[in-house]
Design an enzyme around this catalytic site. Sequence first.
Site, PDB file in Angstrom:
ATOM      1  N   GLY A 169       0.843  -1.187   0.000  1.00 59.07           N
ATOM      2  CA  GLY A 169       0.000   0.000   0.000  1.00 59.07           C
ATOM      3  C   GLY A 169       0.880   1.239   0.000  1.00 59.07           C
ATOM      4  O   GLY A 169       2.079   1.167   0.310  1.00 59.07           O
ATOM      5  N   THR A 221       1.196   7.341   3.663  1.00 60.01           N
ATOM      6  CA  THR A 221       1.054   8.799   3.452  1.00 60.01           C
ATOM      7  C   THR A 221       1.550   9.618   4.644  1.00 60.01           C
ATOM      8  O   THR A 221       1.445  10.836   4.640  1.00 60.01           O
ATOM      9  CB  THR A 221      -0.411   9.183   3.145  1.00 60.01           C
ATOM     10  OG1 THR A 221      -1.227   8.826   4.271  1.00 60.01           O
ATOM     11  CG2 THR A 221      -0.921   8.487   1.907  1.00 60.01           C
ATOM     12  N   TRP A 222       2.083   8.935   5.673  1.00 57.27           N
ATOM     13  CA  TRP A 222       2.677   9.674   6.792  1.00 57.27           C
ATOM     14  C   TRP A 222       3.898  10.432   6.270  1.00 57.27           C
ATOM     15  O   TRP A 222       4.715   9.852   5.563  1.00 57.27           O
ATOM     16  CB  TRP A 222       3.091   8.700   7.914  1.00 57.27           C
ATOM     17  CG  TRP A 222       3.805   9.365   9.050  1.00 57.27           C
ATOM     18  CD1 TRP A 222       3.451  10.517   9.674  1.00 57.27           C
ATOM     19  CD2 TRP A 222       5.007   8.906   9.689  1.00 57.27           C
ATOM     20  NE1 TRP A 222       4.352  10.812  10.681  1.00 57.27           N
ATOM     21  CE2 TRP A 222       5.317   9.839  10.719  1.00 57.27           C
ATOM     22  CE3 TRP A 222       5.844   7.801   9.515  1.00 57.27           C
ATOM     23  CZ2 TRP A 222       6.421   9.707  11.550  1.00 57.27           C
ATOM     24  CZ3 TRP A 222       6.946   7.659  10.349  1.00 57.27           C
ATOM     25  CH2 TRP A 222       7.232   8.604  11.352  1.00 57.27           C
ATOM     26  N   TYR A 278      -2.111  12.613  10.327  1.00 64.59           N
ATOM     27  CA  TYR A 278      -1.139  12.986   9.286  1.00 64.59           C
ATOM     28  C   TYR A 278      -1.493  14.345   8.672  1.00 64.59           C
ATOM     29  O   TYR A 278      -0.716  14.913   7.898  1.00 64.59           O
ATOM     30  CB  TYR A 278      -1.055  11.926   8.180  1.00 64.59           C
ATOM     31  CG  TYR A 278      -0.651  10.534   8.645  1.00 64.59           C
ATOM     32  CD1 TYR A 278      -0.032  10.341   9.876  1.00 64.59           C
ATOM     33  CD2 TYR A 278      -0.909   9.422   7.848  1.00 64.59           C
ATOM     34  CE1 TYR A 278       0.310   9.054  10.292  1.00 64.59           C
ATOM     35  CE2 TYR A 278      -0.558   8.135   8.264  1.00 64.59           C
ATOM     36  CZ  TYR A 278       0.037   7.964   9.488  1.00 64.59           C
ATOM     37  OH  TYR A 278       0.379   6.701   9.903  1.00 64.59           O
ATOM     38  N   LYS A 316      -7.052   6.071  10.700  1.00 66.67           N
ATOM     39  CA  LYS A 316      -6.766   5.743  12.109  1.00 66.67           C
ATOM     40  C   LYS A 316      -7.351   6.790  13.057  1.00 66.67           C
ATOM     41  O   LYS A 316      -7.297   7.996  12.770  1.00 66.67           O
ATOM     42  CB  LYS A 316      -5.251   5.655  12.333  1.00 66.67           C
ATOM     43  CG  LYS A 316      -4.558   4.758  11.336  1.00 66.67           C
ATOM     44  CD  LYS A 316      -3.083   4.573  11.585  1.00 66.67           C
ATOM     45  CE  LYS A 316      -2.419   3.912  10.390  1.00 66.67           C
ATOM     46  NZ  LYS A 316      -1.987   4.852   9.352  1.00 66.67           N
ATOM     47  N   HIS A 322      -4.995   4.205  16.614  1.00 67.44           N
ATOM     48  CA  HIS A 322      -3.623   4.542  16.209  1.00 67.44           C
ATOM     49  C   HIS A 322      -2.585   4.138  17.265  1.00 67.44           C
ATOM     50  O   HIS A 322      -1.502   3.650  16.943  1.00 67.44           O
ATOM     51  CB  HIS A 322      -3.539   6.044  15.910  1.00 67.44           C
ATOM     52  CG  HIS A 322      -2.472   6.413  14.936  1.00 67.44           C
ATOM     53  ND1 HIS A 322      -2.601   7.422  14.016  1.00 67.44           N
ATOM     54  CD2 HIS A 322      -1.249   5.900  14.724  1.00 67.44           C
ATOM     55  CE1 HIS A 322      -1.500   7.513  13.295  1.00 67.44           C
ATOM     56  NE2 HIS A 322      -0.657   6.594  13.711  1.00 67.44           N
ATOM     57  N   SER A 333       6.136   7.049  -0.408  1.00 69.40           N
ATOM     58  CA  SER A 333       6.936   7.773  -1.396  1.00 69.40           C
ATOM     59  C   SER A 333       6.081   8.838  -2.048  1.00 69.40           C
ATOM     60  O   SER A 333       4.876   8.667  -2.210  1.00 69.40           O
ATOM     61  CB  SER A 333       7.501   6.835  -2.462  1.00 69.40           C
ATOM     62  OG  SER A 333       8.336   7.583  -3.320  1.00 69.40           O
ATOM     63  N   VAL A 334       6.717   9.945  -2.403  1.00 66.56           N
ATOM     64  CA  VAL A 334       6.029  10.955  -3.214  1.00 66.56           C
ATOM     65  C   VAL A 334       6.732  11.062  -4.561  1.00 66.56           C
ATOM     66  O   VAL A 334       6.448  11.946  -5.348  1.00 66.56           O
ATOM     67  CB  VAL A 334       5.990  12.337  -2.517  1.00 66.56           C
ATOM     68  CG1 VAL A 334       5.078  12.300  -1.300  1.00 66.56           C
ATOM     69  CG2 VAL A 334       7.387  12.804  -2.127  1.00 66.56           C
ATOM     70  N   ARG A 381      10.158   5.894  -7.575  1.00 65.88           N
ATOM     71  CA  ARG A 381      10.310   5.029  -6.390  1.00 65.88           C
ATOM     72  C   ARG A 381       8.986   4.356  -6.030  1.00 65.88           C
ATOM     73  O   ARG A 381       8.943   3.198  -5.622  1.00 65.88           O
ATOM     74  CB  ARG A 381      10.846   5.838  -5.204  1.00 65.88           C
ATOM     75  CG  ARG A 381      12.320   6.193  -5.365  1.00 65.88           C
ATOM     76  CD  ARG A 381      12.916   6.711  -4.074  1.00 65.88           C
ATOM     77  NE  ARG A 381      12.534   8.072  -3.780  1.00 65.88           N
ATOM     78  CZ  ARG A 381      13.125   9.148  -4.273  1.00 65.88           C
ATOM     79  NH1 ARG A 381      14.158   9.007  -5.101  1.00 65.88           N
ATOM     80  NH2 ARG A 381      12.728  10.363  -3.962  1.00 65.88           N
ATOM     81  N   GLN A 390       8.566   1.506  -8.354  1.00 71.56           N
ATOM     82  CA  GLN A 390       9.521   0.470  -7.962  1.00 71.56           C
ATOM     83  C   GLN A 390       8.981  -0.335  -6.757  1.00 71.56           C
ATOM     84  O   GLN A 390       9.062  -1.563  -6.730  1.00 71.56           O
ATOM     85  CB  GLN A 390      10.795   1.208  -7.546  1.00 71.56           C
ATOM     86  CG  GLN A 390      12.020   0.389  -7.398  1.00 71.56           C
ATOM     87  CD  GLN A 390      13.103   1.237  -6.729  1.00 71.56           C
ATOM     88  OE1 GLN A 390      13.301   1.131  -5.530  1.00 71.56           O
ATOM     89  NE2 GLN A 390      13.786   2.081  -7.495  1.00 71.56           N
ATOM     90  N   ASN A 391       8.421   0.360  -5.794  1.00 72.71           N
ATOM     91  CA  ASN A 391       7.976  -0.309  -4.565  1.00 72.71           C
ATOM     92  C   ASN A 391       6.818  -1.278  -4.798  1.00 72.71           C
ATOM     93  O   ASN A 391       6.567  -2.160  -3.997  1.00 72.71           O
ATOM     94  CB  ASN A 391       7.581   0.731  -3.509  1.00 72.71           C
ATOM     95  CG  ASN A 391       8.776   1.553  -3.054  1.00 72.71           C
ATOM     96  OD1 ASN A 391       9.910   1.185  -3.306  1.00 72.71           O
ATOM     97  ND2 ASN A 391       8.515   2.685  -2.411  1.00 72.71           N
TER      98      ASN A 391
HETATM   99  P1  A2P Z   1      10.480   9.688  -1.269  1.00 73.27           P
HETATM  100  O1  A2P Z   1       9.132   9.998  -0.714  1.00 73.27           O
HETATM  101  O2  A2P Z   1      11.211  10.902  -1.738  1.00 73.27           O
HETATM  102  O3  A2P Z   1      10.463   8.569  -2.282  1.00 73.27           O
HETATM  103  P2  A2P Z   1       9.249   4.566   4.944  1.00 73.27           P
HETATM  104  O4  A2P Z   1       8.240   4.006   4.010  1.00 73.27           O
HETATM  105  O5  A2P Z   1      10.025   3.518   5.676  1.00 73.27           O
HETATM  106  O6  A2P Z   1       8.642   5.597   5.873  1.00 73.27           O
HETATM  107  O7  A2P Z   1      10.359   5.335   4.102  1.00 73.27           O
HETATM  108  C1  A2P Z   1      10.040   6.508   3.401  1.00 73.27           C
HETATM  109  C2  A2P Z   1      11.335   7.148   2.937  1.00 73.27           C
HETATM  110  O8  A2P Z   1      11.983   6.284   1.996  1.00 73.27           O
HETATM  111  C3  A2P Z   1      11.097   8.439   2.222  1.00 73.27           C
HETATM  112  O9  A2P Z   1      12.203   9.280   2.472  1.00 73.27           O
HETATM  113  C4  A2P Z   1      11.032   8.041   0.770  1.00 73.27           C
HETATM  114  O10 A2P Z   1      11.415   9.147  -0.045  1.00 73.27           O
HETATM  115  C5  A2P Z   1      12.071   6.951   0.717  1.00 73.27           C
HETATM  116  N1  A2P Z   1      11.803   5.920  -0.306  1.00 73.27           N
HETATM  117  C6  A2P Z   1      10.628   5.436  -0.716  1.00 73.27           C
HETATM  118  N2  A2P Z   1      10.782   4.472  -1.625  1.00 73.27           N
HETATM  119  C7  A2P Z   1      12.103   4.325  -1.815  1.00 73.27           C
HETATM  120  C8  A2P Z   1      12.908   3.501  -2.650  1.00 73.27           C
HETATM  121  N3  A2P Z   1      12.368   2.616  -3.473  1.00 73.27           N
HETATM  122  N4  A2P Z   1      14.269   3.662  -2.584  1.00 73.27           N
HETATM  123  C9  A2P Z   1      14.834   4.574  -1.750  1.00 73.27           C
HETATM  124  N5  A2P Z   1      14.128   5.386  -0.942  1.00 73.27           N
HETATM  125  C10 A2P Z   1      12.774   5.266  -0.962  1.00 73.27           C
END
Ligand code: A2P
Length: 343
Positions: free
Chosen positions: A36, A39-40, A68, A98, A131, A282-283, A287, A290-291
């Site tokens: 998922g 968004t925090w 958030y 939450k 929460h 991620s924003v 990335r 990719q996730n």
């Molecule tokens: P960004 O929002 O610029 O992609 P978590 O999910 O553990 O809270 O981590 C979030 C952090 O990891 C954010 O700084 C996010 O930055 C970064 N992030 C998200 N996806 C990736 C990825 N595939 N590789 C490296 N950093 C990532």
Amino acid sequence: MLRTMLKFAGLLDMRVKMSTSNYVVLNTGQKMPLIGLGTWKSAPGEVKEAVQNALETGYRHIDCAAVYNNEAEIGETLKETVGTDKIVRREELFVTSKLWNTKHHPEDVEPSCRKSLEDLKLTYLDLYLIHWPYAFQQGDVPFPKNPDGTVQYDYTDYKETWKAMEGLVEKGLVKAIGLSNFNSRQIDDVIAKATIKPAVLQVECHPYFAQNELIAHCQKRGLVVTAYSPLGSSDRMWKAPDEPILLEDTNIKTLADKYGKSPAQVMLRWQVQRGVVAIPKSVNPARMAQNLQVFDFTLTEDEMKTIGTLNRNWRYIVPKIVVDNKSVARDALHPHYPFNDPY
Ligand code: A2P
């Protein structure tokens, strides 16, 4: 635009199928996508586009929370993108929110849920979580403070809060209810009094904080575990100077190189392969995409075990304050503070 291009190329249906086949089934019978969008820390001003992009990329699970402070902006996107003839039909999407710590009094639960629904522009939530197990002073200030700067607490029993959460299911406002940041003893305490059993526990979880005992505890009781901060939340405002950087772990990097994947993808794959839902934040469109691409490779049993050995019981997410120049856990003296127990 992206939707039109994909439709033209015949790719839209394929992407939707890919994203919905990778799920776990909750004790309610609902399908919860294993990845998922978290968004925090997604700031107002960027979260609208992030959620829009996520839905276009194939995400079908968005994790939100009232605290958030961005649900209204997420709602703007959901209004534009969710519905018949839009990017995603409501029934294909899994949305979590939450209940915040200032809203534990039973009479505050339904109004809080309705406020999240109004902000998110939804008529129901797929999942609503308490929460944290401990409460703050009732009211509309999210972090109410005493004159000396300490937090004003409240001591409502979370089992009373849970009864009010059950009422939300009965009213059709939410499809499932669950817990976040509760320890194993508190989970059992809720289960013992529950008419509707919690479906999900959401906790911090990543290779440096593997949560093996807590996951086993939950799975035995039919709760699905969701891992928050699955990448170590490197964009937190507070950081310990000595903290290890998860995304730079050399063992994970070696595995990433082997599979032609990124370290983040290996960590997420490890979670979903053991049945744990993960909500990377991620924003960034690349990335984010990719996730979601963690269902096209499989870690061997040995590799799963190797990642398991990286556990250091390292909690990144502990609300902290500075006392006498020392950083200490802010809420550790609250009787419902969850992290004093072993798991
Ligand atoms: P960004 O929002 O610029 O992609 P978590 O999910 O553990 O809270 O981590 C979030 C952090 O990891 C954010 O700084 C996010 O930055 C970064 N992030 C998200 N996806 C990736 C990825 N595939 N590789 C490296 N950093 C990532």
